[in-house]
Every structure is written in structure tokens, then in C-alpha cells.
Design an enzyme around this catalytic site. Structure first.
Site, PDB file in Angstrom:
ATOM      1  N   ASP A  28      -5.258   8.822   2.968  1.00 37.09           N
ATOM      2  CA  ASP A  28      -5.867   8.739   1.635  1.00 37.09           C
ATOM      3  C   ASP A  28      -6.543  10.064   1.341  1.00 37.09           C
ATOM      4  O   ASP A  28      -7.264  10.608   2.190  1.00 37.09           O
ATOM      5  CB  ASP A  28      -6.881   7.588   1.590  1.00 37.09           C
ATOM      6  CG  ASP A  28      -7.367   7.305   0.179  1.00 37.09           C
ATOM      7  OD1 ASP A  28      -7.892   8.237  -0.469  1.00 37.09           O
ATOM      8  OD2 ASP A  28      -7.230   6.158  -0.277  1.00 37.09           O
ATOM      9  N   HIS A  44       8.433  -0.744  -5.179  1.00 44.61           N
ATOM     10  CA  HIS A  44       7.268  -0.883  -6.055  1.00 44.61           C
ATOM     11  C   HIS A  44       6.967  -2.356  -6.313  1.00 44.61           C
ATOM     12  O   HIS A  44       7.794  -3.096  -6.824  1.00 44.61           O
ATOM     13  CB  HIS A  44       7.491  -0.174  -7.391  1.00 44.61           C
ATOM     14  CG  HIS A  44       6.298  -0.290  -8.291  1.00 44.61           C
ATOM     15  ND1 HIS A  44       5.266   0.614  -8.281  1.00 44.61           N
ATOM     16  CD2 HIS A  44       5.954  -1.247  -9.184  1.00 44.61           C
ATOM     17  CE1 HIS A  44       4.334   0.226  -9.142  1.00 44.61           C
ATOM     18  NE2 HIS A  44       4.733  -0.907  -9.702  1.00 44.61           N
ATOM     19  N   HIS A  95       0.198  -0.105  -7.183  1.00 42.67           N
ATOM     20  CA  HIS A  95       1.314  -0.187  -6.227  1.00 42.67           C
ATOM     21  C   HIS A  95       0.654  -0.688  -4.945  1.00 42.67           C
ATOM     22  O   HIS A  95      -0.264  -0.040  -4.425  1.00 42.67           O
ATOM     23  CB  HIS A  95       1.949   1.202  -6.038  1.00 42.67           C
ATOM     24  CG  HIS A  95       3.112   1.250  -5.101  1.00 42.67           C
ATOM     25  ND1 HIS A  95       4.349   1.793  -5.432  1.00 42.67           N
ATOM     26  CD2 HIS A  95       3.233   0.830  -3.813  1.00 42.67           C
ATOM     27  CE1 HIS A  95       5.164   1.707  -4.395  1.00 42.67           C
ATOM     28  NE2 HIS A  95       4.512   1.138  -3.387  1.00 42.67           N
ATOM     29  N   HIS A  97      -1.063  -1.515  -1.682  1.00 43.58           N
ATOM     30  CA  HIS A  97      -1.402  -0.686  -0.516  1.00 43.58           C
ATOM     31  C   HIS A  97      -2.554  -1.324   0.240  1.00 43.58           C
ATOM     32  O   HIS A  97      -3.423  -1.963  -0.354  1.00 43.58           O
ATOM     33  CB  HIS A  97      -1.773   0.743  -0.936  1.00 43.58           C
ATOM     34  CG  HIS A  97      -2.824   0.817  -1.994  1.00 43.58           C
ATOM     35  ND1 HIS A  97      -2.560   0.582  -3.322  1.00 43.58           N
ATOM     36  CD2 HIS A  97      -4.152   1.073  -1.923  1.00 43.58           C
ATOM     37  CE1 HIS A  97      -3.669   0.700  -4.024  1.00 43.58           C
ATOM     38  NE2 HIS A  97      -4.655   0.989  -3.186  1.00 43.58           N
ATOM     39  N   HIS A  99      -5.692  -0.409   2.718  1.00 40.44           N
ATOM     40  CA  HIS A  99      -6.529   0.663   3.230  1.00 40.44           C
ATOM     41  C   HIS A  99      -6.829   0.395   4.702  1.00 40.44           C
ATOM     42  O   HIS A  99      -7.180  -0.737   5.072  1.00 40.44           O
ATOM     43  CB  HIS A  99      -7.886   0.700   2.510  1.00 40.44           C
ATOM     44  CG  HIS A  99      -7.821   1.086   1.073  1.00 40.44           C
ATOM     45  ND1 HIS A  99      -8.114   2.359   0.645  1.00 40.44           N
ATOM     46  CD2 HIS A  99      -7.519   0.369  -0.038  1.00 40.44           C
ATOM     47  CE1 HIS A  99      -8.004   2.403  -0.683  1.00 40.44           C
ATOM     48  NE2 HIS A  99      -7.644   1.203  -1.126  1.00 40.44           N
TER      49      HIS A  99
END
Ligand code: AMP
Ligand code: ZN
Length: 130
Positions: A28, A44, A95, A97, A99
């Protein structure tokens, strides 16, 4: 095309940590803590609630594996693995994701606090069950 799709297509540079046919993991750009990583599907899909089960499975299993590697190799003492779903939850890129945020100590640039509100648990339970 969304910014993560552009990264996946190599139209925007990124620091790749892991890649296979279905999943990409990159650092990131904000590095909220050292090693902050994003795991995303190559196809996507907007968020975790809209993704098919196989996509979620691949991403979360990859995230778990990478989280273990990051904790070990960066000498973290803990890790948060989380996904923001929807604008009110802090999702800024539409989209999917996950973390990976390795944790070191209480002065980390991220604080996750659970406050308390007054709720009647039985009515909450009934509303959820519908
Ligand atoms: P979220 O707010 O959960 O949607 O997370 C989006 C994340 O994407 C943020 O933590 C951003 O720092 C990160 N981000 C945005 N653009 C890039 C980029 N070009 N490369 C790497 N990370 C990015
Ligand atoms: Zn996309």
C-alpha cells in the site's frame, strides 16, 4: 478502468509482494505501518459482499499466508487483516482488497478502537434475523 485494474494490467507501477493467476498483492502506497500490504483479486469486483465465494477464499487465504510472512520477516508483534466495504466503512477504491497491516506497538499510525453504544441486544438480534 479502476486504479487497481490499472495496477493489475501494469499500466501503473506497484511494489509486488505476491502474484498468481488470480490474485495480486502489493505494498500500500500509504504504508500506515511498515509492510502495509493490499491483497486483491485480478478480476474486478467491487467489494467483499459482491464477490463470489471462490474469489473471497483465494484472497483471504493469500492474505493469511502473506500476513504470517510479513509478521515473521518484519518482526511485527501482531497484524490486522481487514477489508473496508462501502464508503461509510472507509472504502476509497471500489475494487475488492484486503489490507494486511502489521502491528508493532501502540504508537502505530493506525488505531482501531471499539467504542460502546446503548442497544437492546434482543431487538438487534431479531432485526438481524429478519
Ligand atoms: P480503502 O480505503 O480500504 O479502499 O483502501 C485503499 C488503499 O489503496 C489505501 O490504503 C491507499 O493508500 C491505497 N492506494 C491507492 N492508490 C494506490 C496505489 N497506486 N498503489 C498502492 N496503494 C494505493
Ligand atoms: Zn478494478
Amino acid at each position: 478502468m479502476c486504479i487497481f485494474c490499472k495496477i493489475i494490467n501494469h499500466e501503473i507501477p506497484s511494489s509486488v509482494i505476491y502474484e498468481d493467476d488470480d490474485v495480486l498483492a502489493i505494498l500500500d502506497i500509504s504504508q500506515v505501518t511498515r509492510g502495509h500490504t493490499l491483497v486483491m483479486p485480478k478480476k474486478h469486483v467491487r467489494n467483499v459482499l459482491e464477490a463470489d465465494e471462490e474469489t473471497v477464499q483465494k484472497c483471504i487465504l493469500t492474505a493469511r499466508k502473506l500476513a504470517a510472512q510479513i509478521v515473521t520477516n518484519l518482526h511485527a508483534s501482531g497484524v490486522n487483516i481487514l477489508t473496508n466495504c462501502g464508503e461509510s466503512a472507509g472504502q476509497s477504491v471500489d475494487h475488492l482488497h484486503f489490507h494486511i497491516i502489521p502491528r508493532y506497538d501502540s504508537s502505530d499510525a493506525i488505531q482501531i478502537t471499539f467504542g460502546e453504544t446503548e442497544q437492546d441486544l434482543e431487538s438487534v438480534r431479531r432485526d438481524i434475523l429478519g
